[in-house]
Each structure stands twice: as structure tokens, then as C-alpha cells.
Design an enzyme around this catalytic site. Structure first.
Site, PDB file in Angstrom:
ATOM      1  N   GLU A 101       0.821  -1.232   0.000  1.00  0.00           N
ATOM      2  CA  GLU A 101       0.000   0.000   0.000  1.00  0.00           C
ATOM      3  C   GLU A 101       0.850   1.275   0.000  1.00  0.00           C
ATOM      4  O   GLU A 101       0.665   2.165   0.851  1.00  0.00           O
ATOM      5  CB  GLU A 101      -0.977  -0.017   1.188  1.00  0.00           C
ATOM      6  CG  GLU A 101      -1.977  -1.141   1.080  1.00  0.00           C
ATOM      7  CD  GLU A 101      -3.124  -1.098   2.080  1.00  0.00           C
ATOM      8  OE1 GLU A 101      -3.079  -0.310   3.034  1.00  0.00           O
ATOM      9  OE2 GLU A 101      -4.077  -1.883   1.891  1.00  0.00           O
ATOM     10  N   GLU A 161      -5.421  -8.394  -0.745  1.00  0.00           N
ATOM     11  CA  GLU A 161      -6.148  -8.149   0.508  1.00  0.00           C
ATOM     12  C   GLU A 161      -7.592  -7.887   0.125  1.00  0.00           C
ATOM     13  O   GLU A 161      -7.877  -6.903  -0.573  1.00  0.00           O
ATOM     14  CB  GLU A 161      -5.594  -6.944   1.265  1.00  0.00           C
ATOM     15  CG  GLU A 161      -4.271  -7.206   1.950  1.00  0.00           C
ATOM     16  CD  GLU A 161      -3.847  -6.060   2.868  1.00  0.00           C
ATOM     17  OE1 GLU A 161      -4.724  -5.421   3.489  1.00  0.00           O
ATOM     18  OE2 GLU A 161      -2.637  -5.820   2.949  1.00  0.00           O
TER      19      GLU A 161
HETATM   20  O1  AHR Z   1      -5.162  -6.223   6.683  1.00  0.00           O
HETATM   21  C1  AHR Z   1      -5.081  -5.122   7.532  1.00  0.00           C
HETATM   22  C2  AHR Z   1      -4.375  -3.938   6.909  1.00  0.00           C
HETATM   23  O2  AHR Z   1      -5.160  -3.450   5.863  1.00  0.00           O
HETATM   24  C3  AHR Z   1      -3.041  -4.217   6.253  1.00  0.00           C
HETATM   25  O3  AHR Z   1      -1.993  -4.158   7.141  1.00  0.00           O
HETATM   26  C4  AHR Z   1      -2.927  -3.116   5.251  1.00  0.00           C
HETATM   27  O4  AHR Z   1      -2.194  -3.493   4.127  1.00  0.00           O
HETATM   28  C5  AHR Z   1      -4.359  -2.768   4.922  1.00  0.00           C
HETATM   29  O5  AHR Z   1      -4.605  -1.413   5.002  1.00  0.00           O
END
Ligand code: AHR
Length: 499
Positions: A173, A292
Site C-alpha cells: 500500500e 487483501e
Molecule cells: O489487513 C489489515 C491492513 O489493511 C493491512 O496491514 C494493510 O495493508 C491494509 O490497510
């Protein structure tokens, strides 16, 4: 009762589903590692401290790949802190989540755990506070057989054989200002290019994932992908997408339509990848890693003590509505499996996770565990273009949302067809006619469903009422089969070729 029509054909295929689409994620965050997968002293812990009860729940899903060690955590991580004798590993302030990291679990423990969990590692490198040099050293440590400083260091740490990690994330990110070492698209595109170049010089067999946007609502979404991709197109293999949905406003009808946003998001990233492909006059295609994705909102605002170790953070307790949304997101990933080759349900244990544990106590399956398990177990094969005629409705943010969403997967090897379907309608049953003319000899076998629960019903350590129900179906051959989908239901309809 409403009606839907579905037609599938062996000739109209989306793509072979890459097994890695059923991946997940473990970050050094809250109790994902400590108290989740790893808890020495727990009655169910093995000689490595890995919780066997958790391992069993993971093996039952058949998780093909697990991303590690972060997440936001990785952007400040010194991987050297987590290798070598445990007693000499440093305790560090962990700035991403304001906790203390003991480093008693690190790279070699994770790789050992992967073997026990019957899964592969997807490793992330720190491109936040560190860069190409540390990234290539980690590849050397993990993947080089021996005879060099870092490969011999690994061997001296008891891992004689190289770990052979094939898939590597180039940071996490990096578009977000919450990220340690947040970068502009140009800064990150250059950093990712150089890191990936050096990592591949160390091990040319690896594949790398460029950080795309942190979600579809980022102001830089689109431009971020175009700029970064243009700077490293030849050096990387996938671009990532992250996406979480929530329902803090209580509008469940709108929440159930969020998978429409995921579909648009994926299709837009595909367009950007192909725009850069065209612009660069190259034949190379970049695929997607949705590394994610999940529902995340229940735990927002929960308090914990700053700098504590493995606190209870992001411990969303999922309800039945969340399970339907996760089912819809899985259907959406499968629908796009011609370009989505990797996806990671974030995360796997305790932290926004399908599996919950109690320190020193039980482990149990949350509501979202079930659609994830069904998709992973029955969604392998070839995703078919699933022609779906269904009634539609509007929600606050979306128009023309199908009352039913569905996707069929054909496993030629197992001679099965599995239809995954969600009925979004709050009141009406939906009778689905499935045209099977192209599948002679295939007969219904079973209908697994989750339905009839209160939308806010949850599973806890003491009671797990939200469970799937399996109904055997009469094995009668018909060119068109009819199946009834209950209102607000997750459905897995399995057909098998007659012996
Ligand atoms: O999964 C939780 C968090 O969400 C992770 O650390 C991050 O990559 C995202 O913002």
C-alpha cells in the site's frame, strides 16, 4: 417466488482458475501470529509452538498460498530481526500498529509453519523504510542454495534447503500516507523497478507483485497504476488490488451490492494494465493479485494499550450478512479469473479473519469461514461464462443489481460442475433453471446452503449456529435442472457425471 435462468457451456470458458485465488494472509498484527497460528504452551501447540487446532481449520479450507509478514507491518520491518537464535532477537517498536514486536516468530518459523499448514508462502519485502538492497538480500537468504553470505546465514539458522519462495510483493500500500515510507507514484515505480530487477537477478524464477491502489476510492486510483506500471512494466508480473467493505450504516441491501464495486475495480485495473501494454507496444500481459480483500468494519474504533504485545485488534466478529458478502466477493473473483491469478482473504486468523482463537483456549470458524472453504474446495477447475438472466433491483449506491449472482466451475478432471450462487433478495425464494444441455450425464449430487439465519447471527467460542447445511439431491438426469435458492442465501450446488 422469483425465477432466474442460467446457461453454461463447455465451449464458453472464462479461464482455468489459478488455485492461488483462494489464498490468505498472515500479518504481524494483533493476534494473527502470536496467539493465532503460534502459541507455545497452548495445549494444542506442537513442538514448534504452532497451534494444531488452528492448523486443522486451515488445512480443511485447503489454503494454497499465504501472504506474509504484512501488510502495513512490512513497511518498517527488518527481516534480519526475525532470524537466528530467538534469545538474541530484538524487541522493536512496531510503528504501523503501535505495538511491540518480540520477533520470536520470523521468516524460518513462518516457512516451517507453511509446511504444516500445507500451503505456500507469498513473501512481502519492505519498500517503505528500506529498499532494493534489503529486498535482494532477503531473496538470497530464502532462495539461494548456499555458498554466499545470506544463503549460508540461513543454513546456519537450521534451514539447510532453500525455501524456494516464488511470489514476492514489492512493499505494501505504498500509495497511502498511513504507510511508513509512503511514496509518490513516480518514487514508488522507480523503487519497485529496481527492487524487482535485483531480486530477479538473485533468483530469476521468482515473480513479483507491484502495489496497486489501497482501495478503489483512493483519489490517486487509476493514475497510480498507470504511472507505476509505466515505470516497471518489464520487471514485474502482477499488480495488486486491496479492497475491504463495511456496513457501518446498517444498509445491508447496499452492502450486498458491494461486489459490483469489486467487479468494476478489477475491470478498471485490467484496462489500465492493458493501456500500458498498448502504450509500450509489448506482448507482455500483467495479471492481478487481489492480495487483501474482505469485510472489515466491526472492530473499527476498538481500543487497545499502545505498545502492548499482540493486543486484540481488528478482531471483527462476522455475522451472516458478512458471509453473504464474502460469498459474493468470491463469485466476483472467480468471474474475473482470466486476469485475477492471486487473491488473499485478509486475514486468516484473529485479525479480520475466518478463524478465531482464544489465548490458551478454543479455536473456531467464523461465519465467513464457510463460503471461503466452499470456494477453495469446490472452485478449482475451469470457470465457465455463466449466462445469467435474473431480476434486478437498485440500492442506494448501485443500479440494476442482480437478485441472484452466480458462477459455475467445471472440473474436467473430477467430472463435476459446481454452481456458486447468492440470492440477494430479502424475502423471495428464487427458482434457478440451469441449462445443462452441454453436460450430458451430469446429475445433481448435493446442495450446500447457508440460509435462514438472522443477518446479525454470529459464531462464537461457545456457540456456532451459522453453519452450512448439505442436502443430497436426486441423481436424475435432465437437460434443465431446477434449484431453489432461499431468500438471503449462499448456495453451492454440486453436479457429478454419472459413473
Ligand atoms: O489487513 C489489515 C491492513 O489493511 C493491512 O496491514 C494493510 O495493508 C491494509 O490497510
Amino acid at each position: 417466488m422469483k425465477h432466474s435462468k442460467i446457461t453454461i457451456s463447455k465451449d464458453y470458458q472464462i479461464a482455468k482458475v489459478d488455485d492461488r485465488i483462494f489464498g490468505s494472509f498472515i500479518e504481524h498484527l494483533g493476534r494473527a501470529v502470536y496467539g493465532g497460528i503460534y502459541e507455545p504452551g497452548h495445549p494444542a501447540a506442537d513442538e514448534n509452538g504452532f497451534r494444531r487446532d488452528v492448523l486443522q481449520l486451515i488445512r480443511d479450507i485447503d489454503v494454497p498460498i499465504v501472504r506474509y509478514p504484512g501488510g502495513n507491518f512490512v513497511s518498517g520491518y527488518r527481516w534480519e530481526d526475525g532470524v537466528g537464535p530467538v534469545e538474541s532477537r530484538p524487541r522493536r517498536l512496531e510503528l504501523a500498529w503501535a505495538t511491540t514486536e518480540s520477533n520470536t516468530f520470523g521468516t524460518n518459523e513462518f516457512l516451517r509453519w507453511c509446511k504444516q499448514a500445507h500451503t505456500e508462502a507469498m513473501m512481502a519485502v519492505n519498500l517503505g523504510t528500506r529498499g532494493a538492497d534489503d529486498a535482494r538480500n532477503l531473496v538470497e537468504y530464502c532462495n539461494h542454495p548456499g555458498g554466499t553470505y545470506y544463503s549460508d546465514l540461513r543454513r546456519s539458522h537450521g534451514a539447510e534447503q532453500p525455501h524456494g519462495i516464488k511470489l514476492w510483493c514489492l512493499g505494501n500500500e505504498m500509495d497511502g500516507d498511513w504507510q511508513m515510507g509512503h511514496k509518490t507514484a513516480t518514487e514508488y515505480g522507480r523503487a519497485a523497478n529496481e527492487a524487482s530487477k535485483l531480486m530477479k537477478w538473485v533468483d530469476p524464477s521468482i515473480e513479483t507483485v507491484l502495489c496497486g491502489s489501497s482501495n478503489s476510492g483512493m483519489p490517486s486510483f487509476g493514475d497510480w497504476e498507470a504511472t507505476t506500471l509505466d515505470l516497471c512494466y518489464d520487471k514485474i508480473d502482477y499488480v495488486s488490488l486491496h479492497q475491504y467493505y463495511g456496513c457501518s450504516d446498517g444498509d445491508v441491501k447496499n452492502f450486498l451490492a458491494r461486489s459490483v464495486d469489486l467487479d468494476n475495480y478489477i475491470k478498471t485495473v485490467v484496462c489500465v494494465c492493458d493501456y500500458i501494454k498498448g502504450k509500450r507496444h509489448t506482448g507482455k500481459k500483467i495479471n492481478l493479485s487481489v492480495d487483501e480483500w474482505n469485510v472489515w468494519f466491526h472492530s473499527n474504533g476498538a481500543k487497545f494499550e499502545k505498545w502492548s504485545e499482540a493486543p486484540h485488534i481488528l478482531e471483527d466478529v462476522y455475522d451472516f450478512a458478512d458471509a453473504l458478502v464474502v460469498g459474493l466477493m468470491l463469485i466476483t473473483l472467480l468471474k474475473n479469473c482470466d486476469r485475477v491469478k492471486v487473491a488473499c482473504l485478509a486475514q486468516l486468523v484473529n485479525v479480520i479473519a475466518p478463524i478465531m482463537t482464544e489465548n490458551g483456549g478454543k479455536a473456531w470458524a467464523q461465519t465467513i469461514y464457510w463460503p471461503y472453504l466452499h470456494a477453495s474446495r469446490y472452485g478449482r477447475g475451469t470457470a465457465l461464462q455463466t449466462l445469467l438472466e435474473t431480476t434486478k433491483h437498485d440500492t442506494r449506491d448501485y443500479c440494476d443489481v442482480g437478485d441472484v449472482d452466480a458462477l459455475a466451475v467445471w472440473s474436467e478432471e473430477d467430472e463435476t460442475v459446481t454452481l456458486f450462487a447468492v440470492n440477494r433478495d430479502f424475502e423471495e425464494e428464487n427458482l434457478v433453471s440451469l441449462n445443462l444441455k452441454d453436460f450430458p450425464g451430469y446429475v445433481p449430487a448435493e446442495h450446500i446452503s447457508m440460509a435462514g439465519f438472522d443477518l446479525h447471527a454470529v459464531n462464537t467460542k461457545d456457540a456456532a449456529p451459522v453453519q452450512p447445511k448439505t442436502t443430497p439431491l436426486p441423481a436424475v438426469e435432465r437437460p434443465v435442472q431446477e434449484f431453489s435458492l432461499a431468500p438471503l442465501s449462499w448456495n453451492v450446488i454440486r453436479l457429478k457425471k454419472k459413473a
